[in-house]
Design a protein around this motif. Sequence first.
Motif, mmCIF file in Angstrom:
data_model
loop_
_atom_site.group_PDB
_atom_site.id
_atom_site.type_symbol
_atom_site.label_atom_id
_atom_site.label_comp_id
_atom_site.label_asym_id
_atom_site.label_seq_id
_atom_site.Cartn_x
_atom_site.Cartn_y
_atom_site.Cartn_z
ATOM 1 N N PRO A 273 102.649 150.935 -13.532
ATOM 2 C CA PRO A 273 101.356 151.199 -12.722
ATOM 3 C C PRO A 273 101.288 149.846 -12.428
ATOM 4 N N LEU A 274 101.196 148.585 -13.170
ATOM 5 C CA LEU A 274 100.882 147.287 -12.895
ATOM 6 C C LEU A 274 101.820 146.657 -11.556
ATOM 7 N N ALA A 275 102.976 146.989 -11.927
ATOM 8 C CA ALA A 275 104.017 146.616 -10.843
ATOM 9 C C ALA A 275 104.016 147.136 -9.500
ATOM 10 N N ILE A 276 103.205 148.474 -9.411
ATOM 11 C CA ILE A 276 103.022 149.106 -8.139
ATOM 12 C C ILE A 276 101.622 148.431 -7.606
ATOM 13 N N MET A 277 100.612 148.165 -8.502
ATOM 14 C CA MET A 277 99.488 147.404 -7.799
ATOM 15 C C MET A 277 99.858 146.101 -7.542
ATOM 16 N N GLU A 278 100.568 145.451 -8.089
ATOM 17 C CA GLU A 278 101.019 144.029 -7.554
ATOM 18 C C GLU A 278 101.976 144.044 -6.253
ATOM 19 N N GLY A 279 102.811 144.965 -6.324
ATOM 20 C CA GLY A 279 103.350 145.261 -5.049
ATOM 21 C C GLY A 279 102.526 145.527 -3.700
ATOM 22 N N ALA A 280 101.745 146.258 -3.876
ATOM 23 C CA ALA A 280 100.752 146.789 -2.921
ATOM 24 C C ALA A 280 99.834 145.480 -2.555
ATOM 25 N N LEU A 281 99.082 144.550 -3.615
ATOM 26 C CA LEU A 281 98.517 143.307 -3.293
ATOM 27 C C LEU A 281 99.245 142.360 -2.396
ATOM 28 N N THR A 282 100.475 142.028 -3.051
ATOM 29 C CA THR A 282 101.424 141.058 -2.275
ATOM 30 C C THR A 282 101.553 141.511 -0.977
ATOM 31 N N ALA A 283 101.956 142.784 -0.513
ATOM 32 C CA ALA A 283 102.113 143.233 0.734
ATOM 33 C C ALA A 283 100.942 142.869 1.517
ATOM 34 N N LEU A 284 99.645 143.176 0.873
ATOM 35 C CA LEU A 284 98.266 142.965 1.860
ATOM 36 C C LEU A 284 98.143 141.298 2.103
ATOM 37 N N ILE A 285 98.507 140.573 1.002
ATOM 38 C CA ILE A 285 98.237 139.320 1.315
ATOM 39 C C ILE A 285 99.265 138.614 2.387
ATOM 40 N N MET A 286 100.547 139.190 2.138
ATOM 41 C CA MET A 286 101.460 138.538 3.110
ATOM 42 C C MET A 286 101.121 139.200 4.686
ATOM 43 N N LYS A 287 100.342 140.298 4.726
ATOM 44 C CA LYS A 287 99.642 140.666 5.981
ATOM 45 C C LYS A 287 98.989 139.568 6.708
ATOM 46 N N TYR A 288 97.710 139.180 5.681
ATOM 47 C CA TYR A 288 97.048 137.990 6.222
ATOM 48 C C TYR A 288 97.676 136.935 6.704
ATOM 49 N N VAL A 289 98.885 136.345 5.858
ATOM 50 C CA VAL A 289 99.711 135.359 6.132
ATOM 51 C C VAL A 289 100.434 135.593 7.582
#
Lengths: 97, 235
Positions: B192-208
């Motif tokens: 579950p943590l890996a899924i959460m991390e993937g989602a958060l990273t995708a979001l921060i990359m959107k802001y980049v």
Amino acid sequence: MKLEYIVGIIAILFVAQFFYGVLAHPNAEFGGADGEAENVITAISPDYQPWNPGIPTFEPPSGEIESLLFALQAAIGSLIIGYFFGYYRGKNQSVQQ
Amino acid sequence: MHIFEGFLPSPWWQLWFVFSIPVILYGMYKLNKLVSEKREVVPLIAVAGAFIFVLSSLKLPSVTGSCSHPTGTGMAAVLFGPSITAVLGVIVLIYQALFLAHGGISTLGANVASMGIIGPFVAYAFYKAAAKTNMNFYLNIFLATAIADWITYVTTSVQLSLAFPTGGSLTVTGFLSSFIAFATVFATTQVPLAIMEGALTALIMKYVVQVKSDVLVNLDVLTSDAVEKLKGAMS
């Protein structure tokens, strides 16, 4: 669908899996997996003694101080992320004007 | 994924240093070169490092009844490649080893290998391969970082199983039976943590992409056409 909504849904599912975990394991302590691995090592090699490399490290005297240091780590990181995103956003806006 | 101080016997802790030190040195060389050639990426390096700082400090509860933490290294791996990520990972791991009694100096080589090198390498390789297939950028980031997070913990399980094979001597069956025991603790808790991390990273990359897309083109993460498309989808 906006990425924000998808991430929000995943976050809600994450909270749900935690509550499911609490219900499914009523006696679970939610300790660190790193510490649990230590128990596995002890089960496999009961005689193993962790050795000391002789490098002085600081051991947080209590759980509170440990969580303080972890919170500090997260705060410093968030500060840097927030600062640069805000800086770029403001810069882009002033360039557009 | 932190192997605690003194919990790797000889020759394993030395071997993991032998594995990690060249990568770190190469990463420092690459980092130096990147900073001197492309000064505009420096803030993004700071952000990627800070992302590792934040995510690796968050101990999150998992359905298995124990807590673990994400690694945060996927973002840096996609942006700067695995060797520079190894340098950023070392900084976090030394901080945690010296001040938090989390991980250790003797196990630093092994911990860098899992969190700083092997996990990020998988993220980088996955991202580059999937980018060629025209996969959606955010889905690619999500998958690359979630898989990298999970692989980091599988690596730790391998490291511990090599050092502590069941029965005492390193045989295939001894290794496998220890691996199952360690992976049960690490790899399942981490899903579950890996899924959460993937989602958060995708979001921060959107802001980049939103605020600093020129750097992504500069770093060969995205082509300028791809950036245009992503920005078009936002407005």
